[in-house]
Scaffold this active site. Sequence first.
Site, PDB file in Angstrom:
ATOM      1  N   ILE A  16       0.844  -1.193   0.000  1.00 10.40           N
ATOM      2  CA  ILE A  16       0.000   0.000   0.000  1.00 10.40           C
ATOM      3  C   ILE A  16       0.881   1.246   0.000  1.00 10.40           C
ATOM      4  O   ILE A  16       1.706   1.425   0.896  1.00 10.40           O
ATOM      5  CB  ILE A  16      -0.922   0.033   1.231  1.00 10.40           C
ATOM      6  CG1 ILE A  16      -1.768  -1.241   1.309  1.00 10.40           C
ATOM      7  CG2 ILE A  16      -1.822   1.271   1.208  1.00 10.40           C
ATOM      8  CD1 ILE A  16      -2.577  -1.363   2.599  1.00 10.40           C
ATOM      9  N   ASP A  76       9.053   7.800  -1.120  1.00  9.14           N
ATOM     10  CA  ASP A  76       8.301   8.836  -1.814  1.00  9.14           C
ATOM     11  C   ASP A  76       8.084   8.343  -3.237  1.00  9.14           C
ATOM     12  O   ASP A  76       9.046   8.162  -3.991  1.00  9.14           O
ATOM     13  CB  ASP A  76       9.100  10.144  -1.808  1.00  9.14           C
ATOM     14  CG  ASP A  76       8.351  11.302  -2.454  1.00  9.14           C
ATOM     15  OD1 ASP A  76       7.352  11.059  -3.159  1.00  9.14           O
ATOM     16  OD2 ASP A  76       8.787  12.453  -2.262  1.00  9.14           O
ATOM     17  N   ASN A 103      -2.348   4.120  -3.609  1.00  8.30           N
ATOM     18  CA  ASN A 103      -3.176   5.093  -2.899  1.00  8.30           C
ATOM     19  C   ASN A 103      -2.523   6.471  -2.794  1.00  8.30           C
ATOM     20  O   ASN A 103      -3.222   7.476  -2.655  1.00  8.30           O
ATOM     21  CB  ASN A 103      -3.476   4.564  -1.487  1.00  8.30           C
ATOM     22  CG  ASN A 103      -4.075   5.620  -0.592  1.00  8.30           C
ATOM     23  OD1 ASN A 103      -5.219   6.036  -0.752  1.00  8.30           O
ATOM     24  ND2 ASN A 103      -3.294   6.083   0.375  1.00  8.30           N
ATOM     25  N   TYR A 169      -5.472  18.712 -10.438  1.00 10.84           N
ATOM     26  CA  TYR A 169      -5.856  17.481  -9.750  1.00 10.84           C
ATOM     27  C   TYR A 169      -6.745  16.628 -10.651  1.00 10.84           C
ATOM     28  O   TYR A 169      -6.540  15.411 -10.765  1.00 10.84           O
ATOM     29  CB  TYR A 169      -6.579  17.802  -8.443  1.00 10.84           C
ATOM     30  CG  TYR A 169      -6.965  16.563  -7.666  1.00 10.84           C
ATOM     31  CD1 TYR A 169      -5.988  15.737  -7.130  1.00 10.84           C
ATOM     32  CD2 TYR A 169      -8.310  16.220  -7.481  1.00 10.84           C
ATOM     33  CE1 TYR A 169      -6.339  14.589  -6.424  1.00 10.84           C
ATOM     34  CE2 TYR A 169      -8.658  15.082  -6.783  1.00 10.84           C
ATOM     35  CZ  TYR A 169      -7.673  14.263  -6.252  1.00 10.84           C
ATOM     36  OH  TYR A 169      -8.021  13.128  -5.575  1.00 10.84           O
ATOM     37  N   LYS A 173      -6.127  12.775 -12.110  1.00  6.00           N
ATOM     38  CA  LYS A 173      -7.043  11.661 -11.873  1.00  6.00           C
ATOM     39  C   LYS A 173      -7.669  11.146 -13.167  1.00  6.00           C
ATOM     40  O   LYS A 173      -7.989   9.961 -13.283  1.00  6.00           O
ATOM     41  CB  LYS A 173      -8.110  12.057 -10.855  1.00  6.00           C
ATOM     42  CG  LYS A 173      -7.560  12.200  -9.439  1.00  6.00           C
ATOM     43  CD  LYS A 173      -6.895  10.918  -8.948  1.00  6.00           C
ATOM     44  CE  LYS A 173      -6.404  11.024  -7.514  1.00  6.00           C
ATOM     45  NZ  LYS A 173      -5.772   9.764  -7.035  1.00  6.00           N
ATOM     46  N   VAL A 202     -14.324  12.577   0.877  1.00  9.22           N
ATOM     47  CA  VAL A 202     -13.809  11.775   1.989  1.00  9.22           C
ATOM     48  C   VAL A 202     -13.084  12.712   2.944  1.00  9.22           C
ATOM     49  O   VAL A 202     -12.183  13.458   2.526  1.00  9.22           O
ATOM     50  CB  VAL A 202     -12.830  10.685   1.506  1.00  9.22           C
ATOM     51  CG1 VAL A 202     -12.405   9.810   2.678  1.00  9.22           C
ATOM     52  CG2 VAL A 202     -13.455   9.846   0.408  1.00  9.22           C
TER      53      VAL A 202
END
Length: 270
Positions: A16, A76, A103, A169, A173, A202
Amino acid sequence: MSIFNASRLLGKTVLITGASSGIGAATAILFAKAGTNILLLARREDALKTVQQACVAAHKESGLKEGGHFAPIQLDVSDKAAIASLWSKVPSSLRNVDILVNNAGYVVGRDSVGDIDESVIDGMFATNVLGLIAMTQLLVKDFKARKSGHVINIGSVAGIEAYVGGSIYCATKYAVNAFTGSLRKELVDTPIRVTEIQPGMVETEFSLVRFKGDSNAAKSVYVGLQPLTGEDIAEEIVWAASRPAHVNIAEQLIFPVNQASATIMYRAPQ
């Protein structure tokens, strides 16, 4: 544990990224409860150790004998050299990863095009897109060799609906969405599964980072409605990973009940 069939995850190894907080940390803890081993990757070493301790506690509470090995690795994902040398930091017992959860990602500011700092643009693309691609390339080679594996990319509603103040952003995405779709098609003749989880609102450190540490501005995003939590998204990630081997959850768009799109939501009067 009723949300997924834990027996399908027992003893598997999960990697993860961005595991030090928010969705990543919640996902790690839930996978720990399911009897997996986990490689926890993030930039903040101290925060990773805290998540590692939470995973140990969650696994102990589950009573499962399988899994229970959790390795925090400071990394990183925007550093390609660090990704290339990742395996030198991974314990040999956790070398065969079964599930990759990409993630790591962030957003800074809501500036309009023409006013966006170049370093902000470079940073978001380096982490949200190039880092995700580099991690996937690294793991997919192993998945193909072992004829097994699952790539789970964390996208966003911002990857299917652009909005004002989110140009960079959203662009990152959208790139994740396109990359994930292409990857799924490329791997259609293999047993490797490819999933994109697309959260709406979220409440994590996400908005705090976006507003550069301004907690009041961050909290204002969620006024008048109940947003999703990192735990909510973690449940969907682990559920997707726990489907039967022949079942692939291709995409999952997840909203809080009072959100209908990137920009349409109902806020109760205050």
